[in-house]
Write an enzyme that holds these catalytic residues in place. Structure first.
Site, PDB file in Angstrom:
ATOM      1  N   ASN A   1      -2.190  -1.213   0.216  1.00 38.06           N
ATOM      2  CA  ASN A   1      -1.667  -0.663  -1.090  1.00 38.06           C
ATOM      3  C   ASN A   1      -1.478  -2.032  -2.228  1.00 38.06           C
ATOM      4  OD1 ASN A   1       0.668  -1.684   0.596  1.00 38.06           O
ATOM      5  ND2 ASN A   1       1.901  -0.198  -0.717  1.00 38.06           N
TER       6      ASN A   1
ATOM      7  N   CYS B   1       5.473   1.877  -0.300  1.00 38.61           N
ATOM      8  CA  CYS B   1       6.559   2.204   0.809  1.00 38.61           C
ATOM      9  C   CYS B   1       7.880   2.414   0.480  1.00 38.61           C
ATOM     10  CB  CYS B   1       6.370   0.816   1.767  1.00 38.61           C
ATOM     11  SG  CYS B   1       6.749  -0.745   0.655  1.00 38.61           S
TER      12      CYS B   1
HETATM   13  P1  NAD Z   1      -1.407   1.028   8.920  1.00 38.62           P
HETATM   14  O1  NAD Z   1       0.137   0.856   9.813  1.00 38.62           O
HETATM   15  O2  NAD Z   1      -2.307   1.923   9.388  1.00 38.62           O
HETATM   16  O3  NAD Z   1      -1.995  -0.436   9.074  1.00 38.62           O
HETATM   17  C1  NAD Z   1      -1.496  -1.560   8.738  1.00 38.62           C
HETATM   18  C2  NAD Z   1      -2.245  -2.801   9.344  1.00 38.62           C
HETATM   19  O4  NAD Z   1      -2.025  -2.645  10.443  1.00 38.62           O
HETATM   20  C3  NAD Z   1      -3.563  -2.710   8.940  1.00 38.62           C
HETATM   21  O5  NAD Z   1      -4.169  -4.042   8.578  1.00 38.62           O
HETATM   22  C4  NAD Z   1      -4.158  -2.346  10.354  1.00 38.62           C
HETATM   23  O6  NAD Z   1      -5.584  -2.724  10.483  1.00 38.62           O
HETATM   24  C5  NAD Z   1      -3.232  -3.008  11.264  1.00 38.62           C
HETATM   25  N1  NAD Z   1      -3.112  -2.589  12.703  1.00 38.62           N
HETATM   26  C6  NAD Z   1      -3.249  -1.220  12.973  1.00 38.62           C
HETATM   27  N2  NAD Z   1      -3.166  -1.007  14.459  1.00 38.62           N
HETATM   28  C7  NAD Z   1      -2.972  -2.296  14.717  1.00 38.62           C
HETATM   29  C8  NAD Z   1      -2.284  -2.542  15.891  1.00 38.62           C
HETATM   30  N3  NAD Z   1      -2.424  -2.070  17.126  1.00 38.62           N
HETATM   31  N4  NAD Z   1      -2.199  -4.013  16.159  1.00 38.62           N
HETATM   32  C9  NAD Z   1      -2.180  -4.837  15.037  1.00 38.62           C
HETATM   33  N5  NAD Z   1      -2.597  -4.566  13.821  1.00 38.62           N
HETATM   34  C10 NAD Z   1      -2.852  -3.209  13.758  1.00 38.62           C
HETATM   35  O7  NAD Z   1      -0.755   1.115   7.561  1.00 38.62           O
HETATM   36  P2  NAD Z   1      -1.633   1.370   6.222  1.00 38.62           P
HETATM   37  O8  NAD Z   1      -2.330   2.745   6.209  1.00 38.62           O
HETATM   38  O9  NAD Z   1      -2.492   0.221   6.058  1.00 38.62           O
HETATM   39  O10 NAD Z   1      -0.629   1.191   5.301  1.00 38.62           O
HETATM   40  C11 NAD Z   1       0.411   2.199   4.896  1.00 38.62           C
HETATM   41  C12 NAD Z   1       1.621   2.150   5.416  1.00 38.62           C
HETATM   42  O11 NAD Z   1       2.288   0.789   5.247  1.00 38.62           O
HETATM   43  C13 NAD Z   1       2.497   3.020   5.000  1.00 38.62           C
HETATM   44  O12 NAD Z   1       3.610   3.526   5.977  1.00 38.62           O
HETATM   45  C14 NAD Z   1       3.578   2.392   4.229  1.00 38.62           C
HETATM   46  O13 NAD Z   1       4.830   2.768   3.982  1.00 38.62           O
HETATM   47  C15 NAD Z   1       3.407   0.879   4.976  1.00 38.62           C
HETATM   48  N6  NAD Z   1       3.650  -0.218   3.873  1.00 38.62           N
HETATM   49  C16 NAD Z   1       5.032  -0.845   4.132  1.00 38.62           C
HETATM   50  C17 NAD Z   1       5.516  -1.681   3.044  1.00 38.62           C
HETATM   51  C18 NAD Z   1       6.613  -2.521   3.257  1.00 38.62           C
HETATM   52  O14 NAD Z   1       6.860  -3.626   2.639  1.00 38.62           O
HETATM   53  N7  NAD Z   1       7.622  -2.054   3.931  1.00 38.62           N
HETATM   54  C19 NAD Z   1       4.367  -2.126   2.093  1.00 38.62           C
HETATM   55  C20 NAD Z   1       3.382  -1.537   2.151  1.00 38.62           C
HETATM   56  C21 NAD Z   1       3.054  -0.440   2.906  1.00 38.62           C
END
Ligand code: NAD
Length: 485
Positions: free
Chosen positions: A154, A285
């Site tokens: 995002n 998020c």
């Molecule tokens: P996601 O959890 O699907 O992926 C996040 C990242 O993790 C990606 O780069 C993905 O490739 C990687 N990933 C996936 N599986 C992994 C594994 N097993 N080991 C290591 N890395 C792995 O999230 P998304 O769909 O990209 O983003 C949306 C989510 O992120 C929402 O839940 C949102 O709330 C959260 N988010 C949190 C914040 C915050 O600062 N708290 C900010 C933005 C988004």
């Protein structure tokens, strides 16, 4: 397509673009049209090995570089980001679909703020002197080593900078893996850091999905992992990092509450809820997706919200008049539309929006549900899309209890003219980042992060330093050693 969005290589390792075309192909799609605008390859084992080895080698020297020189590189990079803000914002818009009216003010600029902030405080990061009578002790603030950053889709530029800036200021190296959905902007950040004078190997970008993230998380030479992503991914990454006791920062999801009391300024409360639900098409998020409105105000609030939602300008994200863009991907559109269906099926009243637009790309109009109850799926699960739920409450105690009745704890907001109540309520809400008569502000000077399942650790502000450095304690004896024998 008039913009050149194809990077010259998939990765950025050891100070230069790096390609390995044997890695899986990742199509980069412009969410507004569904067109493929670039292709990159996921990192192979060889790319990961090169990035880790390069980071390790570069980090030792960087840690020995005077902190003010480290800071100077970061502030120079901040300046370049600002100078190229428009070009970077267009790329961010193509990568994410977020309107240019947003990316111009919230992405590269926010990244620049972080680089500037941590560049500025790098020289001031010190340990302390601890007097112990005749003897004394001191602490040395040391870097962790090689840090891995894993990003969500995002805020690709912002996430890369929010992680890289404190990591580099403290003397670490970073390997950043962007989300496979938005791989482009982090490569620009890497180029700019090198242009600003960052030695090779200190900020590397490797592409790939979960498997590449997992390989980095379990790598024995990696000292820290900072993830921005969902709770299910956080659980996996946290567990994997525990194997070798790595440091972690977890910035995860939320289902945050906004409490609007009868005495609130209705325009401010509606405006705050718009910012907290529809900015970036709701893909934030910290969004306040459960809007608890006190009984006396609820009907007027819903009516006014619907009126203001009708003013949203939905269209070409590259047109600066647009203020609402598409969702990031076909998958995200399916997730959001399935929640809209659940909301209706479980008895919530769809007052406005929630329509899938019949055009190429991933378009769903901002949705307003009234009559939502705590047990409904849309009030319990993170949707990560433009779906606002209004829930009615009567008393302050009831609102606080219901707001806290969630496993998440990222953010919370209160709208009231009674400031004593505002602070009393904030004091009782279990959330890491709170807002009084505002929502979703994220200045770099203020720590950001969650409690409960929304995360561990803090980004931004001085708090982030604690998560990218560790203290060495040194006891200094000034007299003879008195041993028992
Ligand atoms: P996601 O959890 O699907 O992926 C996040 C990242 O993790 C990606 O780069 C993905 O490739 C990687 N990933 C996936 N599986 C992994 C594994 N097993 N080991 C290591 N890395 C792995 O999230 P998304 O769909 O990209 O983003 C949306 C989510 O992120 C929402 O839940 C949102 O709330 C959260 N988010 C949190 C914040 C915050 O600062 N708290 C900010 C933005 C988004």
């Amino acid at each position: 397509m008039t913009y050149d969005t194809q990077p010259n290589a998939s990765h950025f390792v050891n100070g230069a673009p790096l390609e390995d075309a044997t890695g899986d192909v990742i199509d980069v799609i412009y969410p507004a049209t569904g067109e493929v605008i670039a292709r990159v390859h996921a990192a192979t084992d060889a790319v990961i090995a090169e990035a880790v080895a390069g980071a390790q080698a570069a980090q030792a020297e960087w840690a020995a570089t005077p902190p003010r020189e480290r800071g100077r590189v970061l502030t120079r990079a901040a300046q370049i980001l600002r100078e190229r803000n428009r070009e970077l914002s267009v790329l961010e818009t193509m990568d994410t679909g977020k309107p240019l009216s947003e990316t111009l003010v919230a992405d590269a600029t926010s990244g620049a703020d972080a680089l500037e902030y941590f560049g500025g405080i790098a020289a001031g990061l010190t340990g302390e002197h601890i007097p112990l009578g005749r003897d004394w002790a001191y602490t040395v603030r040391e870097p962790l080593g090689v840090c891995v950053g894993i990003g969500a889709w995002n805020y690709p530029t912002q996430i890369a900078c929010w992680k890289a800036a404190p990591a580099l200021a403290c003397g670490n190296a970073m390997i950043f893996k962007p989300s496979e959905t938005t791989p482009l902007s982090a490569l620009k950040v890497a180029e700019i850091l090198v242009e600003a004078g960052l030695p090779a190997g200190l900020f590397n970008v490797v592409q790939g999905a979960g498997a590449v993230g997992a390989a980095l998380t379990t790598h024995p030479a990696v000292d820290k992992v900072s993830l921005t992503g969902s709770v299910p991914t956080g659980r996996k990454v946290y567990a994997a990092a525990a194997e070798s006791i790595k440091h972690v920062t977890m910035e995860l999801g939320g289902k945050s509450p906004i409490l609007v009391f009868d005495d609130a300024d209705i325009e401010d409360a509606v405006g705050g809820a718009i910012l907290g639900n529809f900015y970036s098409s709701g893909q934030i998020c910290s969004n306040g997706t459960r809007v608890f409105v006190q009984k006396g105000l609820r009907e007027r609030f819903v009516a006014r919200m619907a009126e203001r939602m009708a003013e949203a300008v939905i269209g070409d994200p590259l047109d600066e008049a647009t203020n609402f863009g598409p969702l990031v991907s076909a998958r995200q559109m399916e997730i959001v539309t399935s929640y809209l269906e659940k909301g209706k099926a479980e008895g919530a009243r769809l007052v406005a929006g929630g329509e899938r637009l019949d055009r190429p790309g991933y378009w769903v109009t901002p949705a307003l549900f009234d009559g939502v109850t705590d047990d409904m799926t849309i009030a319990q699960e993170e949707i990560f899309g433009p779906v606002l739920s209004v829930l009615e409450f009567e008393t302050e105690d009831e609102a606080v209890a219901r707001a806290n009745d969630t496993t998440f704890g990222l953010s919370a907001g209160v709208f009231t003219r009674d400031l004593a109540r505002a602070h009393r309520v904030i004091g009782r809400l279990r959330a890491g980042t709170c807002f009084v008569n505002s929502y979703n502000d994220a200045p770099v000077e203020m720590p950001f992060g969650g409690v409960k399942m929304s995360g561990v650790g803090r980004e931004n502000a001085k708090a982030a330093i604690e998560h990218y450095s560790q203290l060495k304690s040194v006891y200094v004896r000034m007299g003879p050693v008195e041993a028992p024998f």
